[in-house]
Design a protein around this motif. Structure first.
Motif, short mmCIF file in Angstrom:
data_model
loop_
_atom_site.label_atom_id
_atom_site.label_comp_id
_atom_site.label_asym_id
_atom_site.label_seq_id
_atom_site.Cartn_x
_atom_site.Cartn_y
_atom_site.Cartn_z
N UNK A 37 23.02 47.28 -8.43
CA UNK A 37 24.16 47.29 -9.33
C UNK A 37 24.69 48.68 -9.58
N UNK A 38 24.05 49.69 -8.98
CA UNK A 38 24.44 51.07 -9.24
C UNK A 38 25.49 51.53 -8.27
N UNK A 39 26.74 51.33 -8.60
CA UNK A 39 27.80 51.79 -7.72
C UNK A 39 27.95 53.30 -7.89
N UNK A 118 30.55 45.73 -12.33
CA UNK A 118 30.09 47.06 -11.90
C UNK A 118 30.46 47.43 -10.47
N UNK A 119 31.41 46.74 -9.91
CA UNK A 119 31.83 47.02 -8.54
C UNK A 119 33.22 47.66 -8.54
N UNK A 120 33.60 48.34 -7.46
CA UNK A 120 34.85 49.10 -7.48
C UNK A 120 36.12 48.23 -7.35
N UNK A 140 36.95 44.51 -5.49
CA UNK A 140 35.99 44.16 -4.43
C UNK A 140 35.33 42.81 -4.72
N UNK A 247 36.34 50.18 -1.09
CA UNK A 247 36.01 48.77 -1.25
C UNK A 247 35.45 48.21 0.05
N UNK B 21 22.31 47.47 -14.32
CA UNK B 21 21.89 46.08 -14.30
C UNK B 21 21.48 45.59 -12.92
N UNK B 75 20.95 42.58 -5.72
CA UNK B 75 22.34 42.69 -6.16
C UNK B 75 23.22 42.46 -4.95
#
Lengths: 276, 139
Positions: A37-39, A118-120, A140, A247, B21, B75
């Motif tokens: 989840x860490x973009x 949490x995505x771009x 995205x 993306x 998360x 994820x």
């Protein structure tokens, strides 16, 4: 006490270590560690740089960005204190009764405005012989309905709109701020996974301002007399994606197993029937 | 064979790099039990690079010789790719050590918290955010 010291040290290191050093710690030729989840975002030392501009002098809002809207709880994420969102009694009751397993987003339906994850996402400008005619918001992980159209060549909304997930948007510039005015929403999407509802009277105004190289602010106004006792003003902040990234393809329905571990079938939302 | 996890300094170090998360597409609490964290060893049977979330399937053999296949959620594949994990970094047949939060109803459908190859247990391939982390969204 010792554990506390270690924890504090870890926090300081985590905040201060540059991305390059992090890469050295994990190594590029070793088994890699992966954030979930860490973009990845723009490096801290670049955030306060100047705002890049387009040939016409307008700020380049392209991004891609991460954040800038609601997700789990719009009230808190938008800068209000718990309980400050002026929900009418029926709307509060709906929000309290909704279960996160029913949220349409988890069934791969669109998020709606102003929701992000949490995505771009990015603004994509469409220049034609008539100038900037449309701006597309591309998510995205949208989920279905990845793009949203902002009509820059229109000044009025049509009067015969069919209610839709993203509504009908018209945009204009006020100085360096892109203003997006949207009506014509359906009642299906939730503002957040908490279940904050709205009606088809919803009218939103987004005011997007890139305040420096790495930061985009969304001053967000909600006018929905069917849901709120007064106009709502919220503020969200987006961060620039790490500049070498963009993306990627995302097809939500490919293998959606949401609910199986918890013993439920993902819902496609609940209506506002409680008010009727 | 199952043991409760004690958070070590290394885990904290790694986790705080990635205090984000695990389940971005939906809430954690609707599916997984934060109080049922397990640490197991097993053999990878399948790695699914599919949307909306990646999954790794692992055969775990208990003390009686009974084999259970764990279906573990990560994820989005895009997020994992952006962090540098490629399609050759974990393959079926590899022995692994993993930590996961068990499913609320189907225990072996878990949320993957950490996974390492058995020969390199101190070099985790994947470390996820979890409900014990700062900033993890409450549902």
């Amino acid at each position: 006490m010792r554990r506390c010291v270690i924890a504090v040290t870890v926090i300081v290191l985590s905040v201060t270590l540059p991305a390059q050093l992090q890469a050295q710690l994990f190594g590029t030729d070793q088994v890699k560690s992966v954030a979930a989840g860490g973009t990845p975002l723009v490096a801290d030392n670049l955030v306060n740089g100047p705002v890049p501009r387009l040939p016409d002098g307008k700020p380049d809002l392209t991004g891609p960005w991460v954040g800038g809207g609601s997700n789990a709880d719009m009230e808190v994420e938008g800068g209000l204190k718990p309980g400050e969102l002026p929900l009418l009694p029926w709307a509060k009751e709906v929000r309290d009764k909704r279960k996160t397993g029913d949220e349409p987003y988890t069934a791969c339906l669109p998020m709606g405005v102003p929701r992000v994850n949490p995505y771009p996402w990015k603004f994509a400008m469409t220049y034609t012989s008539k100038g900037l005619t449309q701006i597309y918001l591309l998510h995205e992980t949208g989920d279905a309905g990845y793009h949203r159209v902002v009509h820059m060549d229109q000044t009025k909304h049509p009067d015969d709109l069919l209610p839709t997930w993203w509504g009908h948007s018209i945009g204009h510039w006020e100085g360096d701020t892109l203003v997006i005015d949207t009506v014509g929403y359906n009642e299906k999407f939730w503002f957040d996974s908490r279940g904050t509802p709205h009606t088809d009277k919803l009218h939103t105004i987004e005011r997007w301002t890139r305040i420096n190289y790495g930061t985009l602010v969304n001053d967000f106004t909600i006018d929905d007399p069917g849901t709120f006792s007064k106009t709502v003003h919220l503020k969200f902040t987006a961060k620039l994606l790490r500049p070498d990234l963009d993306l990627m393809e995302f097809i939500c329905l490919e293998n959606n197993q949401v609910g199986a571990a918890g013993g439920y079938v993902p819902g496609t939302g609940t209506s506002n029937e409680i008010k009727k | 064979m199952r043991t409760k996890i004690k958070s070590g300094a290394f885990m904290a170090f790694i986790s705080l790099f990635f205090a984000v998360p695990l389940i971005a597409h939906h809430g954690f609490d609707t599916e997984y039990d934060a109080t049922k964290k397990v640490k197991l060893t097993g053999v990878v049977t399948k790695v699914e690079w599919l949307n909306p979330h990646m999954r790794v399937y692992i055969d775990v053999t208990d003390a009686n010789g009974t084999v259970s296949n764990w279906n573990l959620e990560l994820t989005s594949p895009n997020t994992v790719r952006r962090q540098g994990w490629g399609p050759k970094d974990l393959l079926a047949g590899e022995k692994v050590i993993f930590e996961a939060y068990a499913g609320k109803v189907i225990e072996t459908r878990g949320a993957l918290a950490k996974i390492s190859k058995a020969e390199t247990p101190d070099k985790p391939l994947f470390v996820a955010g979890g409900p014990e982390q700062p900033g993890f969204p409450k549902q």
